[in-house]
Motif scaffolding. Structure first.
Motif, mmCIF file in Angstrom:
data_model
loop_
_atom_site.group_PDB
_atom_site.id
_atom_site.type_symbol
_atom_site.label_atom_id
_atom_site.label_comp_id
_atom_site.label_asym_id
_atom_site.label_seq_id
_atom_site.Cartn_x
_atom_site.Cartn_y
_atom_site.Cartn_z
ATOM 1 N N ALA A 1 0.860 -1.182 0.000
ATOM 2 C CA ALA A 1 0.000 0.000 0.000
ATOM 3 C C ALA A 1 0.896 1.232 0.000
ATOM 4 O O ALA A 1 2.106 1.134 0.252
ATOM 5 N N HIS A 2 0.320 2.389 -0.260
ATOM 6 C CA HIS A 2 1.117 3.619 -0.313
ATOM 7 C C HIS A 2 0.505 4.668 0.603
ATOM 8 O O HIS A 2 -0.716 4.856 0.633
ATOM 9 N N LEU A 3 1.383 5.336 1.359
ATOM 10 C CA LEU A 3 0.948 6.278 2.388
ATOM 11 C C LEU A 3 2.010 7.360 2.543
ATOM 12 O O LEU A 3 3.205 7.043 2.661
ATOM 13 N N ALA A 4 1.591 8.618 2.565
ATOM 14 C CA ALA A 4 2.559 9.718 2.636
ATOM 15 C C ALA A 4 3.416 9.646 3.894
ATOM 16 O O ALA A 4 4.633 9.874 3.845
ATOM 17 N N SER A 5 2.821 9.308 5.030
ATOM 18 C CA SER A 5 3.594 9.294 6.274
ATOM 19 C C SER A 5 4.618 8.172 6.299
ATOM 20 O O SER A 5 5.579 8.214 7.079
ATOM 21 N N ALA A 6 4.460 7.166 5.447
ATOM 22 C CA ALA A 6 5.454 6.098 5.384
ATOM 23 C C ALA A 6 6.807 6.644 4.936
ATOM 24 O O ALA A 6 7.859 6.243 5.448
ATOM 25 N N ALA A 7 6.801 7.583 3.990
ATOM 26 C CA ALA A 7 8.046 8.156 3.483
ATOM 27 C C ALA A 7 8.786 8.946 4.564
ATOM 28 O O ALA A 7 10.019 9.023 4.556
ATOM 29 N N VAL A 8 8.049 9.525 5.489
ATOM 30 C CA VAL A 8 8.672 10.277 6.589
ATOM 31 C C VAL A 8 9.324 9.336 7.592
ATOM 32 O O VAL A 8 10.346 9.656 8.192
ATOM 33 N N ARG A 9 8.754 8.154 7.738
ATOM 34 C CA ARG A 9 9.252 7.202 8.731
ATOM 35 C C ARG A 9 10.303 6.246 8.170
ATOM 36 O O ARG A 9 11.184 5.798 8.903
ATOM 37 N N ASP A 10 10.207 5.912 6.905
ATOM 38 C CA ASP A 10 11.104 4.929 6.299
ATOM 39 C C ASP A 10 12.501 5.503 6.077
ATOM 40 O O ASP A 10 12.649 6.655 5.635
ATOM 41 N N ALA A 11 13.526 4.695 6.348
ATOM 42 C CA ALA A 11 14.913 5.162 6.202
ATOM 43 C C ALA A 11 15.238 5.536 4.766
ATOM 44 O O ALA A 11 16.043 6.435 4.517
ATOM 45 N N GLY A 12 14.615 4.868 3.797
ATOM 46 C CA GLY A 12 14.848 5.170 2.387
ATOM 47 C C GLY A 12 13.836 6.126 1.803
ATOM 48 O O GLY A 12 13.810 6.314 0.580
ATOM 49 N N GLN A 13 12.996 6.702 2.646
ATOM 50 C CA GLN A 13 11.966 7.669 2.245
ATOM 51 C C GLN A 13 10.990 7.079 1.216
ATOM 52 O O GLN A 13 10.494 7.780 0.341
ATOM 53 N N ARG A 14 10.713 5.810 1.351
ATOM 54 C CA ARG A 14 9.724 5.155 0.493
ATOM 55 C C ARG A 14 8.340 5.326 1.102
ATOM 56 O O ARG A 14 8.184 5.255 2.326
ATOM 57 N N ASP A 15 7.341 5.494 0.267
ATOM 58 C CA ASP A 15 5.979 5.669 0.777
ATOM 59 C C ASP A 15 5.228 4.335 0.860
ATOM 60 O O ASP A 15 4.009 4.299 0.929
#
Length: 369
Positions: free
Chosen positions: A35-49
């Motif tokens: 799935a894709h989520l904007a806040s995932a990019a903020v939390r993921d080390a590689g900035q992936r959503d």
């Protein structure tokens, strides 16, 4: 001859009865998606959503299960269970359970629970929470923005519902949520609990030695002061502002939590208004999420809560079964006084009892006049 015929009949009847009474267990299927989520990019080390998810479900009879393990193929560290990759799905809509892992865990680590529920007739959706899982690098934002974990579950549910093969089998009218440790916190937020970070900070200032307030072994650098400093980062401002917002997932009808953690971050007022039945399982040897400041608080505040305490069970007894290699490599996660298999069996039985009652089929037939 009069004796032979009755005896022959008795033997045949006994054989026939034994075959009918012991059907083989239903196979379990496993599928993966993103799935894709904007806040995932903020939390993921590689900035992936991306939010990875795993789905377990009752499979068709021709499915061939294989063992699920965690760690190197030649020397796995954990034994999770069995499932058939990409197997066909049994017909019909299925009661659906969203599943959240603990700090630094993974969907697969909770596979012992997810596959057991699938074998019992549920469709289970578990996620790898970005920046806070055992597959990717851990990040400070992934640890701090814990309320976004409920948004991960929401995004995964929407992705599965949109999947042409999986979606038709999701019964969104029969939706439950479950979690372990920080995943228990996630489940409660998904059910409608609200977060108050000031309350958690005040608790930890007063109780610095509480297990939840100390740095966790999965992220030893995340002290209370480090969390406060992370919260001040400008990039996190929009997400920090949403910490106390309503992150509930519509339609959740029951909540099951194992060794719940971070309960001191949840407002008592909102816990008192949770309408869903809540079933809590915890061990009395848990010093990571002490029952007195977590599970017992929930049991006292949530109107429809039930609490069961297991003797000699610690926090990590709710992880998957350790192999001998795992026991050597990770003693803190693999040692314990109680049987981990027995702890798992207790959790599975308690969850199936809760969801069996709360997620019973919805009757759409109008009452007779």
């Amino acid at each position: 001859m009069r004796l032979i015929v009755p005896l022959l009949c008795l033997l045949l009847c006994m054989t026939s009865t034994a075959v009918v009474a012991a059907p083989p267990p239903a196979p379990v299927g496993e599928r993966h998606g993103v799935a894709h989520l904007a806040s995932a990019a903020v939390r993921d080390a590689g900035q992936r959503d991306a939010v990875r998810y795993t789905v377990w479900y009752p499979a068709t009879a021709d499915a061939r299960e294989l063992p699920i393990t965690i760690g190197p193929a030649e020397a796995p560290l954990f034994e999770v269970g069995r499932a058939a990759a990409d197997a066909g799905i049994a017909p019909g809509q299925l009661p659906t359970v969203l599943l959240s892992h603990g700090n630094g865990g993974s969907a697969r680590m909770m596979g012992w629970f997810g596959t057991a529920l699938a074998r019992a007739g549920y469709l289970v959706i578990a996620v790898d929470h970005p920046g806070n899982n055992g597959v990717d690098a851990m990040t400070a934002a992934g640890s701090l923005l814990s309320w976004e974990r409920a948004e991960d579950l929401k995004a995964a549910l929407a992705a599965v519902q949109a999947d042409p093969q999986l979606g038709p089998h999701v019964d969104a009218r029969r939706l439950g949520v479950a979690g372990f440790s920080a995943g228990g916190f996630t489940a409660l937020v998904a059910a409608g609990a609200r977060v108050d970070l000031a309350q958690l900070i005040a608790f930890c200032r007063a109780h610095p030695d509480d297990g939840v307030c100390r740095p966790q072994q999965e992220s030893p650098d995340m002290t209370l002061e480090a969390r406060i400093a992370t919260a001040a980062a400008p990039a996190l401002a929009p997400y920090m502002a949403a910490s106390s917002a309503d992150h509930r997932i519509p339609g959740v009808r029951a909540v099951f939590v194992m060794a719940p953690a971070i309960v001191q971050a949840l407002t008592p007022a909102h816990l008192r208004t949770l309408p869903q039945p809540l079933s809590i399982l915890v061990g009395d040897a848990d010093d990571v999420a002490p029952p007195v400041s977590n599970a017992e608080v929930l049991a006292a505040l949530v109107p429809e809560a039930g609490l069961r305490v297991l003797a000699d069970v610690g926090h990590y007894d709710f992880l998957a079964i350790c192999t001998p290699a795992g026991q050597r490599a990770m003693p803190p996660l693999c040692s314990g006084m109680a049987s981990r298999q027995a702890t798992h069996a207790a959790a599975i039985a308690q969850a199936i009892h809760l969801f069996g009652e709360a997620l019973a089929p919805v009757n759409d037939t109008p009452p007779a006049r």
